[in-house]
Write a protein that holds these residues in place. Structure first.
Motif, PDB file in Angstrom:
ATOM      1  N   UNK A  36      -3.724 -19.894 -24.999  1.00  0.00           N
ATOM      2  CA  UNK A  36      -3.868 -21.328 -24.756  1.00  0.00           C
ATOM      3  C   UNK A  36      -5.275 -21.677 -24.287  1.00  0.00           C
ATOM      4  N   UNK A  37      -5.906 -20.757 -23.550  1.00  0.00           N
ATOM      5  CA  UNK A  37      -7.257 -21.011 -23.034  1.00  0.00           C
ATOM      6  C   UNK A  37      -8.334 -20.675 -24.061  1.00  0.00           C
ATOM      7  N   UNK A  38      -8.176 -19.535 -24.720  1.00  0.00           N
ATOM      8  CA  UNK A  38      -9.215 -19.125 -25.677  1.00  0.00           C
ATOM      9  C   UNK A  38      -9.059 -19.835 -27.013  1.00  0.00           C
ATOM     10  N   UNK A 252     -21.632 -28.917 -33.901  1.00  0.00           N
ATOM     11  CA  UNK A 252     -21.262 -27.526 -34.180  1.00  0.00           C
ATOM     12  C   UNK A 252     -21.804 -26.659 -33.058  1.00  0.00           C
ATOM     13  N   UNK A 253     -20.951 -26.383 -32.085  1.00  0.00           N
ATOM     14  CA  UNK A 253     -21.342 -25.563 -30.940  1.00  0.00           C
ATOM     15  C   UNK A 253     -20.987 -24.110 -31.200  1.00  0.00           C
ATOM     16  N   UNK A 254     -21.629 -23.218 -30.433  1.00  0.00           N
ATOM     17  CA  UNK A 254     -21.178 -21.827 -30.421  1.00  0.00           C
ATOM     18  C   UNK A 254     -19.696 -21.817 -30.085  1.00  0.00           C
ATOM     19  N   UNK A 255     -18.919 -21.131 -30.898  1.00  0.00           N
ATOM     20  CA  UNK A 255     -17.463 -21.123 -30.734  1.00  0.00           C
ATOM     21  C   UNK A 255     -17.072 -20.143 -29.633  1.00  0.00           C
ATOM     22  N   UNK A 256     -17.305 -20.565 -28.399  1.00  0.00           N
ATOM     23  CA  UNK A 256     -17.114 -19.698 -27.232  1.00  0.00           C
ATOM     24  C   UNK A 256     -15.633 -19.484 -26.934  1.00  0.00           C
ATOM     25  N   UNK A 257     -14.925 -20.563 -26.730  1.00  0.00           N
ATOM     26  CA  UNK A 257     -13.471 -20.539 -26.509  1.00  0.00           C
ATOM     27  C   UNK A 257     -12.988 -21.970 -26.614  1.00  0.00           C
ATOM     28  N   UNK A 258     -11.704 -22.133 -26.822  1.00  0.00           N
ATOM     29  CA  UNK A 258     -11.145 -23.476 -26.948  1.00  0.00           C
ATOM     30  C   UNK A 258     -11.346 -24.263 -25.662  1.00  0.00           C
ATOM     31  N   UNK A 259     -11.150 -23.619 -24.517  1.00  0.00           N
ATOM     32  CA  UNK A 259     -11.310 -24.302 -23.228  1.00  0.00           C
ATOM     33  C   UNK A 259     -12.736 -24.819 -23.070  1.00  0.00           C
ATOM     34  N   UNK A 260     -13.716 -23.983 -23.377  1.00  0.00           N
ATOM     35  CA  UNK A 260     -15.123 -24.375 -23.248  1.00  0.00           C
ATOM     36  C   UNK A 260     -15.439 -25.532 -24.198  1.00  0.00           C
ATOM     37  N   UNK A 261     -15.020 -25.411 -25.450  1.00  0.00           N
ATOM     38  CA  UNK A 261     -15.327 -26.435 -26.444  1.00  0.00           C
ATOM     39  C   UNK A 261     -14.685 -27.771 -26.096  1.00  0.00           C
ATOM     40  N   UNK A 262     -13.426 -27.748 -25.687  1.00  0.00           N
ATOM     41  CA  UNK A 262     -12.728 -28.991 -25.372  1.00  0.00           C
ATOM     42  C   UNK A 262     -13.293 -29.634 -24.105  1.00  0.00           C
ATOM     43  N   UNK A 263     -13.708 -28.810 -23.141  1.00  0.00           N
ATOM     44  CA  UNK A 263     -14.275 -29.362 -21.904  1.00  0.00           C
ATOM     45  C   UNK A 263     -15.619 -30.017 -22.178  1.00  0.00           C
ATOM     46  N   UNK A 264     -16.470 -29.364 -22.985  1.00  0.00           N
ATOM     47  CA  UNK A 264     -17.750 -29.960 -23.358  1.00  0.00           C
ATOM     48  C   UNK A 264     -17.514 -31.258 -24.135  1.00  0.00           C
ATOM     49  N   UNK A 265     -16.558 -31.224 -25.043  1.00  0.00           N
ATOM     50  CA  UNK A 265     -16.231 -32.421 -25.821  1.00  0.00           C
ATOM     51  C   UNK A 265     -15.844 -33.571 -24.902  1.00  0.00           C
ATOM     52  N   UNK A 266     -15.015 -33.276 -23.907  1.00  0.00           N
ATOM     53  CA  UNK A 266     -14.560 -34.303 -22.969  1.00  0.00           C
ATOM     54  C   UNK A 266     -15.719 -34.852 -22.147  1.00  0.00           C
ATOM     55  N   UNK A 267     -16.574 -33.958 -21.644  1.00  0.00           N
ATOM     56  CA  UNK A 267     -17.698 -34.378 -20.792  1.00  0.00           C
ATOM     57  C   UNK A 267     -18.732 -35.190 -21.564  1.00  0.00           C
ATOM     58  N   UNK A 268     -18.871 -34.905 -22.851  1.00  0.00           N
ATOM     59  CA  UNK A 268     -19.849 -35.633 -23.666  1.00  0.00           C
ATOM     60  C   UNK A 268     -19.217 -36.782 -24.449  1.00  0.00           C
ATOM     61  N   UNK A 269     -17.903 -36.927 -24.305  1.00  0.00           N
ATOM     62  CA  UNK A 269     -17.170 -38.012 -24.971  1.00  0.00           C
ATOM     63  C   UNK A 269     -17.378 -37.975 -26.485  1.00  0.00           C
ATOM     64  N   UNK A 270     -17.203 -36.795 -27.055  1.00  0.00           N
ATOM     65  CA  UNK A 270     -17.365 -36.609 -28.498  1.00  0.00           C
ATOM     66  C   UNK A 270     -16.010 -36.832 -29.171  1.00  0.00           C
ATOM     67  N   UNK A 271     -15.934 -37.713 -30.163  1.00  0.00           N
ATOM     68  CA  UNK A 271     -14.655 -37.955 -30.853  1.00  0.00           C
ATOM     69  C   UNK A 271     -14.165 -36.698 -31.567  1.00  0.00           C
ATOM     70  N   UNK A 272     -12.866 -36.573 -31.718  1.00  0.00           N
ATOM     71  CA  UNK A 272     -12.278 -35.399 -32.358  1.00  0.00           C
ATOM     72  C   UNK A 272     -12.834 -35.168 -33.762  1.00  0.00           C
ATOM     73  N   UNK A 273     -13.046 -36.237 -34.523  1.00  0.00           N
ATOM     74  CA  UNK A 273     -13.464 -36.087 -35.910  1.00  0.00           C
ATOM     75  C   UNK A 273     -14.914 -35.595 -36.041  1.00  0.00           C
ATOM     76  N   UNK A 274     -15.646 -35.600 -34.923  1.00  0.00           N
ATOM     77  CA  UNK A 274     -17.028 -35.114 -34.957  1.00  0.00           C
ATOM     78  C   UNK A 274     -17.169 -33.717 -34.360  1.00  0.00           C
ATOM     79  N   UNK A 275     -16.149 -33.242 -33.683  1.00  0.00           N
ATOM     80  CA  UNK A 275     -16.213 -31.964 -32.978  1.00  0.00           C
ATOM     81  C   UNK A 275     -15.643 -30.865 -33.867  1.00  0.00           C
TER      82      UNK A 275
END
Length: 327
Positions: A36-38, A252-275
Motif C-alpha cells: 500500500x505504501x510502495x 514525470x518524477x523518479x518513480x520512488x514509491x507510491x507514497x512519495x509520488x502521491x505526497x509530492x503530488x498533493x503538496x504541489x497540487x498536481x492534477x491526477x491527469x498530469x501526474x
C-alpha cells in the motif's frame, strides 16, 4: 524541429517476483501494508550471470537495428552505480559488444535516482557544442546483486532495469536544475564497495542496518529529505523557468514509491491527469525510472506531439536534478 530525445528502449529481466507471494515467508514484514505504501506489486531481478552491460546491450541493440548507419551515435554515456567492474568502465565494454566505431566517445557517470537529468544535461551540452552528433544515454542498475535480501526497506522497493535513450541536437533550449546535499550521503549507501571492499582493516563505516556491508537505505531519512527539499526545489525550478503547472502537460518524477509520488503530488497540487505514476509492475528502477515511465506512457499513447514534460529525479547522494522538454 527534431526532438531532443529521439528514441527510448528499456529492458527489465524476465525473472519476476510477485511481492504478495512473500506474505507467508516474510510474515514479519507486513507485506500487504508495505504494498500500500510502495505501490509495487512486481519486482524484476537479473539472472545470476546477468550484468548491467548484458542488460544494456538489449535496448541499445534494438535502437541500432532501427536506425541507419548515418544515425549511429558517436557518444556513449553509461550511468550506473552497479558496474560490471570498477575498472574498466561499462561504456567501453558496451561499445565493443555493440560493434560501435573506435572513434566513439565513451565514459561512465556514477549517479542513481537523479542520474537521468544529469545524463541528459551532459548529452545536451555535448550536442550543443558540436562535440557530438548523437548520443546513447544508458541509465540503470542491478540492485538485486547488492541488496541484503533480509532488508525489507530495500528488497521490496528496488528492481533491476536499464534504459537506452538516443539523443540528438534540437533547436529547443532546455532548462536544467541540479542540487546536492552530501551531508546525507550515508542515508542511501553501499558501504562494502569501492576500496572498502578490499580494505581488510576496514570497519565498514556507516553500516548500521546490515552486518555485511551490503546496500542499505534509511527510509525515514530519505522520505524526510524528499518532503523537505525536493518539493521546494521543484517549485523553485518552475518559478525560475517562468512556468506554472498549467503550462506542464505531464509531471514525470523518479518513480520512488507510491507514497512519495502521491505526497509530492498533493503538496504541489498536481492534477491526477498530469501526474505520471507507473511503478506497480516495474518497481523503483533508479536512474532508469524516468525514461521507462516515458516510454511506457508513449506506448499507451498518453502524450501528444508538443506535450511539455517536467522531469525530476532525486535520491542517492543525496541529490536531485530536473529538466523540462517537449515530447
Amino acid at each position: 524541429m527534431r526532438s531532443f530525445i529521439q528514441k527510448i528502449e528499456y529492458y527489465v529481466p524476465k525473472n519476476q517476483i510477485n511481492v504478495i507471494d512473500l506474505v507467508d515467508s516474510k510474515k514479519e514484514w507486513d507485506i500487504e501494508n508495505t504494498i500500500n505504501k510502495t505501490g509495487i506489486k512486481v519486482l524484476h531481478h537479473a539472472a545470476e550471470d546477468e550484468t548491467i552491460v548484458d542488460m544494456a546491450y538489449i535496448p541499445a541493440s534494438k535502437i541500432l537495428s532501427e536506425i541507419s548507419i548515418d544515425e549511429i551515435p558517436d557518444t556513449l554515456i553509461f550511468c550506473t552505480q552497479t558496474p560490471d567492474f570498477t575498472i574498466p568502465h561499462c561504456s567501453a565494454i558496451l561499445q565493443d559488444r555493440l560493434n560501435l566505431p573506435t572513434s566513439t566517445k565513451c565514459f561512465d557517470i556514477s549517479l542513481g535516482c537523479s542520474g537521468y537529468s544529469y545524463g541528459l544535461s551532459i548529452a545536451y551540452s555535448m550536442l550543443e557544442s558540436g562535440i557530438s552528433k548523437s548520443v546513447f544515454l544508458i541509465t540503470g542498475d542491478v540492485y538485486s546483486k547488492i541488496i541484503n535480501q533480509n532488508d525489507k526497506t530495500s528488497y521490496l522497493l528496488f528492481s533491476d532495469a536499464v534504459a537506452c535513450s538516443m539523443l540528438v541536437k534540437s533547436e529547443e533550449k532546455l532548462p536544467f536544475v541540479f542540487g546536492t546535499d552530501g551531508g546525507g550521503f550515508e542515508n542511501i549507501i553501499y558501504p562494502m564497495s569501492g576500496t572498502n571492499a578490499v580494505n581488510k582493516n576496514s570497519n565498514i563505516p556507516y553500516c548500521s542496518i546490515n552486518d555485511n556491508g551490503r546496500f542499505e537505505m534509511k527510509g525515514a531519512a530519505v522520505y524526510l529529505f524528499t518532503m523537505s527539499i525536493i518539493v521546494d526545489e521543484i517549485k523553485a525550478f518552475m518559478k525560475k523557468s517562468d512556468l506554472s503547472f498549467n503550462d506542464i502537460d505531464f509531471v514525470v518524477l523518479h518513480q520512488a514509491s507510491l507514497l512519495v509520488l502521491k505526497t509530492i503530488q498533493l503538496k504541489l497540487n498536481i492534477p491526477d491527469h498530469k501526474m505520471l505514476i507507473d511503478i506497480e509492475e516495474i518497481g523503483n528502477t533508479g536512474s532508469a525510472s524516468i525514461p521507462i515511465a516515458i516510454k511506457r506512457a508513449e506506448e499507451k499513447k498518453l502524450f501528444k506531439r508538443g506535450s511539455r514534460l517536467l522531469l525530476f529525479g532525486f535520491g542517492i547522494g543525496l541529490s536531485w536534478s530536473g529538466s523540462i522538454l517537449r515530447y
